[in-house]
Scaffold this active site. Structure first.
Site, PDB file in Angstrom:
ATOM      1  N   LYS A  19       0.795  -1.163  -0.110  1.00  0.00           N
ATOM      2  CA  LYS A  19      -0.188   0.189   0.045  1.00  0.00           C
ATOM      3  C   LYS A  19       0.997   1.217  -0.181  1.00  0.00           C
ATOM      4  O   LYS A  19       1.912   1.042   0.360  1.00  0.00           O
ATOM      5  CB  LYS A  19      -0.834  -0.653   1.083  1.00  0.00           C
ATOM      6  CG  LYS A  19      -0.152   0.203   2.732  1.00  0.00           C
ATOM      7  CD  LYS A  19       0.057   0.869   2.937  1.00  0.00           C
ATOM      8  CE  LYS A  19       0.961   1.223   4.672  1.00  0.00           C
ATOM      9  NZ  LYS A  19       1.469   1.752   5.063  1.00  0.00           N
ATOM     10  N   PRO A 110       8.838  -4.117  -0.423  1.00  0.00           N
ATOM     11  CA  PRO A 110      10.097  -3.568   0.768  1.00  0.00           C
ATOM     12  C   PRO A 110       9.934  -3.653   2.211  1.00  0.00           C
ATOM     13  O   PRO A 110       8.600  -3.280   2.805  1.00  0.00           O
ATOM     14  CB  PRO A 110      10.713  -2.732   0.490  1.00  0.00           C
ATOM     15  CG  PRO A 110      10.598  -1.698  -0.486  1.00  0.00           C
ATOM     16  CD  PRO A 110       8.526  -3.064  -1.104  1.00  0.00           C
ATOM     17  N   VAL A 111      10.586  -4.804   3.026  1.00  0.00           N
ATOM     18  CA  VAL A 111       9.826  -4.877   4.507  1.00  0.00           C
ATOM     19  C   VAL A 111      10.904  -3.202   5.157  1.00  0.00           C
ATOM     20  O   VAL A 111      11.368  -2.764   5.153  1.00  0.00           O
ATOM     21  CB  VAL A 111      11.462  -5.899   4.766  1.00  0.00           C
ATOM     22  CG1 VAL A 111      10.787  -6.396   6.016  1.00  0.00           C
ATOM     23  CG2 VAL A 111      10.810  -7.535   4.104  1.00  0.00           C
ATOM     24  N   ALA A 112       9.833  -3.430   6.261  1.00  0.00           N
ATOM     25  CA  ALA A 112       9.727  -2.503   7.424  1.00  0.00           C
ATOM     26  C   ALA A 112      10.346  -1.211   6.302  1.00  0.00           C
ATOM     27  O   ALA A 112      10.769   0.553   6.462  1.00  0.00           O
ATOM     28  CB  ALA A 112      11.310  -2.290   8.569  1.00  0.00           C
ATOM     29  N   GLY A 113       9.214  -1.416   5.220  1.00  0.00           N
ATOM     30  CA  GLY A 113       9.392   0.111   4.375  1.00  0.00           C
ATOM     31  C   GLY A 113       8.434   1.166   4.327  1.00  0.00           C
ATOM     32  O   GLY A 113       8.259   2.327   3.352  1.00  0.00           O
ATOM     33  N   GLY A 114       7.464   0.889   4.951  1.00  0.00           N
ATOM     34  CA  GLY A 114       6.290   1.691   5.016  1.00  0.00           C
ATOM     35  C   GLY A 114       5.223   1.885   4.333  1.00  0.00           C
ATOM     36  O   GLY A 114       3.955   2.269   4.132  1.00  0.00           O
ATOM     37  N   GLY A 117       4.003  -4.295   3.947  1.00  0.00           N
ATOM     38  CA  GLY A 117       3.927  -5.892   3.619  1.00  0.00           C
ATOM     39  C   GLY A 117       3.365  -6.789   5.068  1.00  0.00           C
ATOM     40  O   GLY A 117       3.030  -7.454   4.375  1.00  0.00           O
ATOM     41  N   GLY A 118       4.104  -6.520   6.149  1.00  0.00           N
ATOM     42  CA  GLY A 118       3.829  -7.380   7.026  1.00  0.00           C
ATOM     43  C   GLY A 118       2.058  -7.366   7.081  1.00  0.00           C
ATOM     44  O   GLY A 118       1.579  -8.480   7.029  1.00  0.00           O
ATOM     45  N   ASP A 153      -3.369  -1.016  10.249  1.00  0.00           N
ATOM     46  CA  ASP A 153      -3.174  -1.437   9.210  1.00  0.00           C
ATOM     47  C   ASP A 153      -3.625  -2.489   8.219  1.00  0.00           C
ATOM     48  O   ASP A 153      -4.160  -2.576   6.850  1.00  0.00           O
ATOM     49  CB  ASP A 153      -1.702  -1.187   8.700  1.00  0.00           C
ATOM     50  CG  ASP A 153      -1.504   0.062   8.508  1.00  0.00           C
ATOM     51  OD1 ASP A 153      -2.301   1.277   8.263  1.00  0.00           O
ATOM     52  OD2 ASP A 153      -0.116   0.242   8.031  1.00  0.00           O
TER      53      ASP A 153
HETATM   54  P1  ATP Z   1       3.941  -0.804   8.428  1.00  0.00           P
HETATM   55  O1  ATP Z   1       3.465   0.524   6.749  1.00  0.00           O
HETATM   56  O2  ATP Z   1       2.489  -1.221   8.343  1.00  0.00           O
HETATM   57  O3  ATP Z   1       3.908   0.394   9.793  1.00  0.00           O
HETATM   58  P2  ATP Z   1       5.953  -0.957   7.212  1.00  0.00           P
HETATM   59  O4  ATP Z   1       5.573  -1.534   5.901  1.00  0.00           O
HETATM   60  O5  ATP Z   1       7.042   0.573   7.501  1.00  0.00           O
HETATM   61  O6  ATP Z   1       4.642  -1.332   8.359  1.00  0.00           O
HETATM   62  P3  ATP Z   1       6.481  -4.431   7.720  1.00  0.00           P
HETATM   63  O7  ATP Z   1       7.630  -4.425   6.834  1.00  0.00           O
HETATM   64  O8  ATP Z   1       5.444  -4.833   7.381  1.00  0.00           O
HETATM   65  O9  ATP Z   1       7.057  -2.845   7.891  1.00  0.00           O
HETATM   66  O10 ATP Z   1       7.712  -4.608   8.736  1.00  0.00           O
HETATM   67  C1  ATP Z   1       7.585  -4.754   9.778  1.00  0.00           C
HETATM   68  C2  ATP Z   1       8.475  -4.999  10.873  1.00  0.00           C
HETATM   69  O11 ATP Z   1       7.341  -6.547  10.780  1.00  0.00           O
HETATM   70  C3  ATP Z   1       9.930  -6.074   9.654  1.00  0.00           C
HETATM   71  O12 ATP Z   1      10.454  -5.429  11.124  1.00  0.00           O
HETATM   72  C4  ATP Z   1       9.067  -7.282  10.653  1.00  0.00           C
HETATM   73  O13 ATP Z   1      10.561  -7.513  11.461  1.00  0.00           O
HETATM   74  C5  ATP Z   1       8.175  -7.848  10.351  1.00  0.00           C
HETATM   75  N1  ATP Z   1       7.512  -8.627  10.249  1.00  0.00           N
HETATM   76  C6  ATP Z   1       6.239 -10.044  10.418  1.00  0.00           C
HETATM   77  N2  ATP Z   1       6.549 -10.511   9.802  1.00  0.00           N
HETATM   78  C7  ATP Z   1       5.997  -9.557   8.643  1.00  0.00           C
HETATM   79  C8  ATP Z   1       6.252  -9.601   7.187  1.00  0.00           C
HETATM   80  N3  ATP Z   1       5.493 -10.498   6.942  1.00  0.00           N
HETATM   81  N4  ATP Z   1       6.567  -9.401   6.127  1.00  0.00           N
HETATM   82  C9  ATP Z   1       7.661  -8.592   6.533  1.00  0.00           C
HETATM   83  N5  ATP Z   1       7.882  -7.896   7.917  1.00  0.00           N
HETATM   84  C10 ATP Z   1       6.930  -8.654   9.404  1.00  0.00           C
END
Ligand code: ATP
Length: 330
Positions: A19, A110-114, A117-118, A153
């Site tokens: 998103k 991207p992980v923890a990218g805003g 993803g989770g 989210d």
């Molecule tokens: P948001 O925008 O919802 O605050 P984000 O996009 O910044 O989140 P995510 O990619 O959801 O961040 O990841 C945040 C943390 O969640 C990661 O550092 C990871 O440890 C944990 N996590 C648990 N499950 C997942 C998953 N399926 N994908 C990514 N991160 C995950």
């Protein structure tokens, strides 16, 4: 009592779209410690791929009442996976005691990218296990409540598309799609903790009053609600003046290279460049029918500087729908 594995219509696949928060306005802290926000979330074609298969138990049968034993494999994400929590919560809330399942997540977001993803993976895991359990007919507010327990989210990602997120983001109102546009995604190569960005926003005093948030909510609803931005012929204008992210100064303070990425997106012709969610991923908006081609060209031009740079388009619920998959696909 035991339940044959064949009763599950597996394997199943579902995409978990990223998103982008086209608008994120920050309000006061709520009694539960989270922040009140008004946000416009749009699902994108950049997506993780989830595959649910049966996990062969010893003897091919599983004792009823066994609620654990599901397995989630997600390369690139350490620690407890939100999708595993989603499976566990679903079993607890629904009482479903079907055979254990194996969930594979191929990360593209991207992980923890805003980019949520989770949350997107957790929502897609819920879609998959609802389909596998045959409890689809019982979907409704309990599934939204379950999703909200997993994270603010997650409800907005249960049915991908354009949504207005209120409360802490968990009160969602689906909206009609915006006029044609595409989004350039520039990953930062590092993650930012959402909690740290909100704490930095507090330190910087970025929050608005509740009255200001309510005014934003009214403006957004008028601009993008039914008969809003797209108009009846779908040829309206994007309300770019309403877009933007109040968390941007906080994310930039914690990760200053965001400023260069915003400029790079503008230099490539983005009509608007903004931080997605809590960052550090940067999104560039390219309006119009030719937006996708222009965003693709921008991604190609920036790929060496921003590995993983890509162009995405908005998607709706169909894109994330559960489908039967061939094992060869998995
Ligand atoms: P948001 O925008 O919802 O605050 P984000 O996009 O910044 O989140 P995510 O990619 O959801 O961040 O990841 C945040 C943390 O969640 C990661 O550092 C990871 O440890 C944990 N996590 C648990 N499950 C997942 C998953 N399926 N994908 C990514 N991160 C995950």
């Amino acid at each position: 009592m035991s339940e044959p594995l064949q009763s599950l219509p597996l394997p199943l696949g579902a995409r978990a779209p990223a998103k982008v928060n086209l608008c994120l306005r920050l309000g006061p802290v709520l009694p539960d410690g989270r922040h009140r926000i008004v946000t416009l979330l749009e699902s994108l074609s950049l997506a993780d791929e989830l595959t649910l298969t049966a996990l062969p138990p010893p003897g091919g049968f599983v004792a009823r009442g066994r609620s654990n034993g599901d397995e989630v494999v997600c390369e690139g994400v350490a620690g407890e996976n939100l999708a595993a929590a989603a499976l566990r919560c679903f079993r607890r809330a629904s009482g479903w005691d079907g055979p254990p399942v194996h969930l594979r997540i191929d990360k593209r977001v991207p992980v923890a990218g805003g980019m949520g993803g989770g949350s997107g993976d957790a929502a897609a895991a819920l879609r998959l296990v609802v389909a596998a359990s045959g409890l689809g007919a019982q979907q409704g507010s309990w599934l939204l409540e379950l999703a909200a327990e997993l994270g603010s989210d997650v409800p907005s990602q249960l049915a991908p598309g354009l949504v207005l997120g209120l409360g802490a983001g968990e009160r969602v109102q689906p909206l009609p799609a915006l006029p044609a546009h595409a989004v350039l995604v520039l990953p930062a190569g590092v993650g930012l903790s959402t909690a740290a960005v909100y704490a930095e926003a507090d330190r910087l005093g970025l929050g608005r009053t509740s009255a200001e948030l309510e005014a934003v909510e009214r403006e957004l609803a008028a601009a993008v609600g039914e008969g809003g931005a797209a108009g009846t012929d779908g040829a309206g204008q994007l309300p770019l003046d309403l877009f933007g992210n109040d968390l941007e100064p906080a994310a930039r303070s914690l990760h200053p290279p965001i400023g260069d990425a915003l400029q790079a997106a503008r230099d490539q012709g983005a009509a608007l460049a903004l931080v997605s969610g809590s960052g550090p991923t940067v999104a560039g908006v390219f309006p119009g029918e030719h937006g996708a081609a222009r965003a693709r060209a921008a991604a190609a031009a920036l790929a060496a500087r921003y590995p993983g740079a890509t162009a995405a388009v908005p998607v709706g619920a169909d894109f994330g729908a559960v489908r039967a998959v061939e094992l060869e696909d998995t």
